[in-house]
Design an enzyme around this catalytic site. Structure first.
Site, PDB file in Angstrom:
ATOM      1  N   CYS A  59       0.180  -1.303  -0.424  1.00  0.00           N
ATOM      2  CA  CYS A  59      -0.094  -0.839   0.281  1.00  0.00           C
ATOM      3  C   CYS A  59       0.682   0.963   0.178  1.00  0.00           C
ATOM      4  O   CYS A  59       0.448   2.315  -1.096  1.00  0.00           O
ATOM      5  CB  CYS A  59      -0.644  -0.227   1.649  1.00  0.00           C
ATOM      6  SG  CYS A  59      -2.440   1.388   1.157  1.00  0.00           S
ATOM      7  N   CYS A  84      -5.852  -2.792   6.843  1.00  0.00           N
ATOM      8  CA  CYS A  84      -6.982  -2.295   7.135  1.00  0.00           C
ATOM      9  C   CYS A  84      -8.647  -2.637   6.334  1.00  0.00           C
ATOM     10  O   CYS A  84     -10.091  -2.157   7.016  1.00  0.00           O
ATOM     11  CB  CYS A  84      -7.188  -0.509   6.249  1.00  0.00           C
ATOM     12  SG  CYS A  84      -6.337  -1.040   4.924  1.00  0.00           S
TER      13      CYS A  84
END
Length: 358
Positions: free
Chosen positions: A103, A199
């Site tokens: 990410c 997440c």
């Protein structure tokens, strides 16, 4: 000179304080929140999607408190293709991917950085606890001052061009010091949300998420010496170092020590069987001269361990002075010289003591 800095804002405390510090330093700060969970991998009722929307609303309110503009940009396609899909595929192949490294490389310091440049930004900023020091057109990535919050491990793969235009306002601070500053300045603190290791799982077990995409396929479980112990329901349900979920009676605690996707087998052993003295890694990024005095970290929360290393072609070889637990293909090994990030790569193989790679 006032610089325009686009700040990645999650709606949490750290990115809020990054924006506050930039404004206080006289920069033209602009908050940006990413939409990440709008693709087909997440249905309309997915908890990750609803959490993302509430985070964007919180970030907007925090920017309003600071008198800053706020934008929301959709990076869900990049996030799905560069983070979530490789996460799923990694477990399908019996590895343990690190989605946070992906990410940061492809979303925050890839797609977001490119969009920020298009929007006229001089710099981008995040709430990472790390430091980027610039000297004569070069940049050195260092650990953050707060040793308990240091996040440099996740940033080793950011390219030089991007890092030169990146600022980490929290790098020289401790979290406790920032909390004191916020209270002293009378700042409204963001609503606390539980910290998430991954997440997009939004509090779910990773096995539940993966089982939506990977069919369970029974296979055999062997002891490290080759003894057949039982069966498993799918290699994607296991990761190196795992203790819970093996569900096989044995005289002492068992841990997953290897996953062999081509054979659909899981190898378990005792704590001693987890130890590795060396590893090889691919997708290598070297950002500082290698040599003596190096240490390496194979998991975010593990301490640095003294090591020697060499790069041959596209392969990084690392040998530790003392055995290390938790070396898992798919995770990242990150090299340090004191507090400087020297480089890293994606672990391809853990190597036993009797094998020589250096």
């Amino acid at each position: 000179m006032m610089e325009t800095v686009l700040v990645a804002m999650s709606g949490g405390f750290d990115s809020f304080m990054a924006a506050y510090l930039l404004k206080k330093a006289g920069h033209r700060a602009i908050g940006v929140t990413f939409t990440l969970f709008e693709g087909t991998l997440f249905d309309s009722g997915d908890s990750a999607r609803s959490g993302s929307r509430s985070a964007a609303a919180e970030a907007r309110d925090l920017c309003r408190d600071l008198g800053l503009p706020h934008h929301v940009i959709d990076l869900s396609d990049v996030f799905a293709g560069r983070v979530v899909e490789p996460f799923i595929e990694g477990y399908r192949r019996g590895t343990t991917p690190n989605p946070c490294v992906l990410c940061n490389r492809f979303v925050k310091f890839g797609a977001f950085y490119d969009r920020a440049v298009e929007m006229g930004a001089d710099m981008v900023a995040t709430g990472h606890y790390a430091r980027a020091e610039r000297h004569d057109g070069e940049v050195i990535l260092r650990k953050g001052r707060d040793v308990n919050k240091d996040q440099s491990y996740f940033l080793y793969a950011i390219d030089e061009k991007t890092l030169l235009r990146t600022v980490f306002p929290l790098g020289g601070h401790t979290r406790e010091g920032l909390l004191v500053l916020a209270r002293t300045e009378g700042l409204r603190l963001p609503r606390s949300r539980p910290s998430q290791d991954v997440c997009f799982l939004a509090g779910r077990r990773y096995t539940d998420f993966l089982s939506r995409f990977i069919k369970r396929r029974q296979g055999r479980v062997y002891l490290a010496d080759g003894t057949l112990l039982g069966r498993h329901e799918g290699i994607h349900l296991f990761t190196i170092g795992q203790r819970r979920g093996i569900n096989i009676p044995f005289g002492e605690a068992l841990y997953v020590v290897d996953i062999r996707a081509d054979e659909n087998t899981v190898i378990v052993g005792t704590k001693a069987d987890l130890a590795a003295h060396a590893l090889t890694a691919r997708d290598v990024s070297i950002r500082y001269p290698l040599g003596e005095g190096l240490s390496a970290r194979v998991r975010y929360r593990q301490p640095d361990r003294p090591c020697t290393c060499a790069v041959r072609g596209d392969t990084l070889s690392v040998r530790f002075t003392e055995p290390v637990d938790g070396v898992a293909p798919g995770q990242s090994v990150v090299l340090y010289r004191d507090d400087i990030v020297a480089g890293g790569g994606v672990i391809e193989k853990r190597v036993a003591l009797e094998k020589t790679i250096l």
